[in-house]
Design a protein around this motif. Sequence first.
Motif, PDB file in Angstrom:
ATOM      1  N   ALA A  42      40.801  43.600  44.466  1.00 54.83           N
ATOM      2  CA  ALA A  42      40.601  44.839  45.230  1.00 54.83           C
ATOM      3  C   ALA A  42      41.347  44.825  46.565  1.00 54.83           C
ATOM      4  O   ALA A  42      41.840  45.855  47.026  1.00 54.83           O
ATOM      5  N   ARG A 113      40.657  47.672  42.007  1.00 54.27           N
ATOM      6  CA  ARG A 113      39.232  47.326  41.862  1.00 54.27           C
ATOM      7  C   ARG A 113      38.821  47.533  40.411  1.00 54.27           C
ATOM      8  O   ARG A 113      39.095  48.593  39.831  1.00 54.27           O
ATOM      9  N   THR A 130      40.145  50.053  35.682  1.00 59.52           N
ATOM     10  CA  THR A 130      40.225  49.884  37.131  1.00 59.52           C
ATOM     11  C   THR A 130      40.180  51.233  37.841  1.00 59.52           C
ATOM     12  O   THR A 130      40.339  52.284  37.221  1.00 59.52           O
ATOM     13  N   THR A 145      34.674  36.565  41.143  1.00 60.72           N
ATOM     14  CA  THR A 145      34.388  37.634  42.103  1.00 60.72           C
ATOM     15  C   THR A 145      33.712  37.153  43.382  1.00 60.72           C
ATOM     16  O   THR A 145      33.420  37.976  44.257  1.00 60.72           O
TER      17      THR A 145
END
Length: 536
Positions: A42, A113, A130, A145
């Motif tokens: 992201a 993201r 995404t 993550t």
Amino acid sequence: MNNFDHQPGAELDVVVVGAGFAGLYLLYRLRELGLSVRVLEAGSGPGGTWYWNRYPGARCDVLSMEYSYQFSPELQADWVWRERYATQPEILHYINHVADRFDLRGDLQFNTRVDSAHFDEAAGRWQLTTDTGEVFRARFCVMATGCLSSTNLPDFPGRQRFTGATYHTGRWPPAGVDFTGQRVGIIGTGSSAIQSIPHIAEQAAHLTVFQRTPSYSIPARNAPLGDAEVAHIKADYANFRARNRQMSFGVDFRLREEAALSVSAAEREREYHARWAAGGLAFLGAFSDLLVDQAANDTAAEFIRQQIKAVVSDPLTAEKLTPTQIVGCKRLCVDSGYYETFNRSNVTLVDVSDSPIEAITAQGVRVAGQDYPFDSLIFATGFDAMTGALAKIDIRGRAGRPLSEKWAAGPRTYLGLGTVGFPNLFLMTGPGSPSVLTNMLPSIEQHADWISSCIAYVSSAQIKTIEATLEAEDAWVEHVNVVAHTTLYPSCNSWYLGANVPGKPRVFMPYIGFPPYVAKCDQVAANGYEGFELAH
Ligand code: NAP
């Protein structure tokens, strides 16, 4: 419902979510296997936690010579850390160096993201979508993550009404913030606040700190790294690393073998003073039983309370800053001048333990009917730890079952690496693995090594899916819990338990003990991935 009708995008062997330390090293390992990989991130660059946490004073609380990769002897020989504890910019520089040095950028995709990750059972593929509208399909999906990446922003009444500037320490603007001449409020007194408060206090006209629970903090005693010290470690780096991997937290706390109450009061005092003078988290290594025996812990807690009293001039402020809970139960903090900052005339401490923050108004913060006006308001309110980042992605496994549904009563994993119902999905430093109760770097490397070896094995053996068995998962969840309850950790409202996020199930998430965990993972692999079902 799963929807696999639309045109798939890139077809890959592995898709990795997150380009922090974990995603970067995993990519390196998977590339060695000749696999096609894409890492989706992201942020606009690599770094994960070190990309987002740019608040003033952000610094690692694990020594630089230990908080770094060890997979490449050349990298660790070449890289020069300047201070005992590296700053956030220095660590981010290091991560970028690693991305360049190992030519990783070609498989890193930034500003992307991941919204969803669904398992297509018929095809045996993970399909990720995404926020950029792209679709990726891969045999394996790895969630790298991060454990502390999803910010916790409490729903204070009127939060949106504040007309000044607001910041969260975990989402700090890359350009930085100049608080010169401003009235600044900061909510929270965990590690992020403790590191940033001394810096903000130096700039701001006035800083008001809203504290719900006082933290224990040990002085960092940060200093430039001496050439001789560095040369000594580098001369035998591999053994230095190997020794630290044998430590319970994967880091050398110079743990004494004696129990706290087995030595005289004078000896305890001497030891605590020496640890306080040396600085850092190794304070917890003073005695063998500080994290398992309440009476032992009391002696360490009382020592720190006395130090706070000695540093803070105003007795009432000192009292408010004095914690009463078990030391180390919530993550111990490490600071540079935190308690001293409360001796400044431009810093005020507001205790909100009995009167919670009533509202955020257009001008500032209201507590117990009193208004505190600010130009800027900082939320140092932490993270939805270990599961928060996963919860933000619509992850669905077999029969379209959401992970959020499976984990509604708390995360359930086998070894923190996989979870039943989600074949070919791996978690890096997931709940049920030691992760946050270790030096994260060796934990990350161990997970990336294990996952990449597993993927290599599965691929070469023509196995279609690998998935934890329910029996193994249940036994592991139970074991994590049993081990946690042999310590004092479950006894306070920490983020290890999810207690900092309203409504989050109270489950102790990290596994305590790095060496036994590594041994277990090695044994599982050596026994043909026992506890996993391998389907052809
Ligand atoms: P944190 O330790 O969770 O602290 C959050 C603070 O916000 C706590 O003081 C908490 O009070 C307060 N808070 C939360 N909700 C509140 C509310 N509704 N009203 C009033 N106060 C509220 O978060 P953090 O400081 O960001 O640190 C998180 C973790 O990140 C650390 O434990 C550490 O593992 C890691 N970290 C490491 C470093 C480093 O390496 N040096 C630096 C920063 C962070 P309560 O305690 O009462 O909940």
